[in-house]
Design a protein around this motif. Structure first.
Motif, short mmCIF file in Angstrom:
data_model
loop_
_atom_site.label_atom_id
_atom_site.label_comp_id
_atom_site.label_asym_id
_atom_site.label_seq_id
_atom_site.Cartn_x
_atom_site.Cartn_y
_atom_site.Cartn_z
N THR A 44 0.83 -1.21 0.00
CA THR A 44 0.00 0.00 0.00
C THR A 44 0.87 1.26 0.00
O THR A 44 1.86 1.34 0.72
N LEU A 45 0.50 2.21 -0.83
CA LEU A 45 1.15 3.52 -0.94
C LEU A 45 2.57 3.48 -1.50
O LEU A 45 3.30 4.46 -1.37
N LEU A 46 2.97 2.37 -2.13
CA LEU A 46 4.30 2.29 -2.72
C LEU A 46 4.23 2.55 -4.21
O LEU A 46 3.26 2.15 -4.87
N ASP A 47 5.26 3.21 -4.75
CA ASP A 47 5.33 3.36 -6.20
C ASP A 47 5.63 1.99 -6.81
O ASP A 47 5.92 1.03 -6.11
N LEU A 48 5.56 1.88 -8.13
CA LEU A 48 5.69 0.59 -8.79
C LEU A 48 7.04 -0.07 -8.52
O LEU A 48 7.10 -1.28 -8.25
N ARG A 49 8.12 0.69 -8.55
CA ARG A 49 9.45 0.11 -8.31
C ARG A 49 9.53 -0.49 -6.91
O ARG A 49 9.96 -1.62 -6.73
N ASN A 50 9.10 0.26 -5.91
CA ASN A 50 9.18 -0.24 -4.53
C ASN A 50 8.15 -1.33 -4.27
O ASN A 50 8.41 -2.26 -3.51
#
Length: 118
Positions: free
Chosen positions: A53-59
């Motif tokens: 949750t709330l992470l960008d695609l890379r992370n």
């Protein structure tokens, strides 16, 4: 313990942040740091609650890879359906009732059917 901490931090490319204030880390780094903190204790099971949750695609992908690579049993509570596709087993609950206990493709089909707006 120091060796285990160093080993786990290096596994997730966090070694250089060992003395870094955690509030200055990115969301993905914080998630990986949290995972690292648990893994140092060498648990048999690791429970995750909405880990992407709330992470960008890379992370999101880094955290998903970290979960997939765990030697421990991972129990994941999530609405990130893509995260579940490589799991052995997926449980789907609706209103506290178990409605599916199956391999990902089947369980996620049930989830999508039940949760799709009429």
């Amino acid at each position: 313990m120091e060796a285990r901490i160093g080993e786990v931090l290096e596994r997730y490319d966090l070694g250089e942040y060992r003395q870094h204030p955690s509030h200055l880390l990115s969301g993905g780094q914080k998630q990986l740091l949290a995972i690292s903190g648990v893994l140092v204790m060498r648990p048999e099971y690791v429970v995750f609650d909405e880990p992407t949750t709330l992470l960008d695609l890379r992370n999101r992908n880094r955290v998903a890879a970290a979960i997939r690579e765990l030697p421990q049993t991972a129990i994941v509570v999530t609405h990130d359906l893509d995260l579940l596709r490589d799991f052995e087993r997926v449980l789907v609950f609706e209103a506290g009732e178990l409605i599916a206990d199956a391999p990902p493709a089947e369980a996620l089909r049930v989830y999508r059917e039940r949760m799709t707006w009429p």
